[in-house]
Design a protein around this motif. Structure first.
Motif: not given
Length: 184
Positions: A61-66, A104-107
């Motif tokens: 799942g996703t916790m937030d947008a990143h 953590n998905v980097p910007v």
């Protein structure tokens, strides 16, 4: 019209719709800076000796947008899941807190956004080629059909209209994806 021509038109329409569905699936795999569980859809985990899709051994799942979270159903799978994500070579650095694997998905950088936009454009072009191939095959079948020339001409116009409609839909899908990719 004629049953044979109707069948050709209907089957061509179905093939073109399949191209659109495939394009949408490909677009979902192009990451646009937002964290999404589909980013890990290709990851397989060594689960008691067999390669198993990540979604079958954990909740993704996703916790937030990143941030993507992976909560295994069995805690002893944490290390295996971490290792599988690293081996998938997705550019992510997973961390675990003893309960959940956190990614953590980097910007995205400007250059990476442009490359992803080019990739999306190429994917859209591939879908258009598929639709044009479907049109060509339909036109060949229409020429072989045992019907009047007027009926063949009408069927060819119908096929061309379908081609134009689906090409426009591809362009619209690409525009939407491009805006999504380029948005910071």
């Amino acid at each position: 019209m004629n049953e044979e021509l109707d069948f050709i038109i209907d089957s061509t329409k179905e093939l073109m719709q399949e191209a659109i569905v495939h394009l949408e699936k490909e677009f979902r795999n192009i990451r646009a800076g937002k964290a999404s569980p589909t980013m890990l859809s290709g990851v397989t985990v060594d689960y008691y000796g067999s390669q198993t899709p990540l979604a079958q051994v954990a909740n993704v799942g996703t916790m937030d947008a990143h941030t993507i979270t992976v909560q295994p159903w069995e805690k002893n799978m944490l290390h295996e899941i971490e290792k599988a994500i690293m081996n998938a070579n997705l550019g992510f650095n997973p961390m675990n807190n003893g309960e959940v694997v956190i990614i953590n998905v980097p910007v995205l950088t400007e250059e990476r956004r442009k490359n992803l936009s080019k990739q999306a454009k190429a994917t859209a072009e591939t879908a258009k080629v598929s639709i044009r191939n479907d049109r060509r095959e339909a036109m060949q079948e229409i020429k072989k059909a045992d019907v009047s020339e007027d009926m063949k001409a009408n069927a060819e116009v119908s096929i061309q209209n379908l081609t134009d409609k689906f090409s426009l839909e591809i362009d619209e899908l690409y525009k939407i994806k491009d805006v999504e990719i380029m948005k910071v």
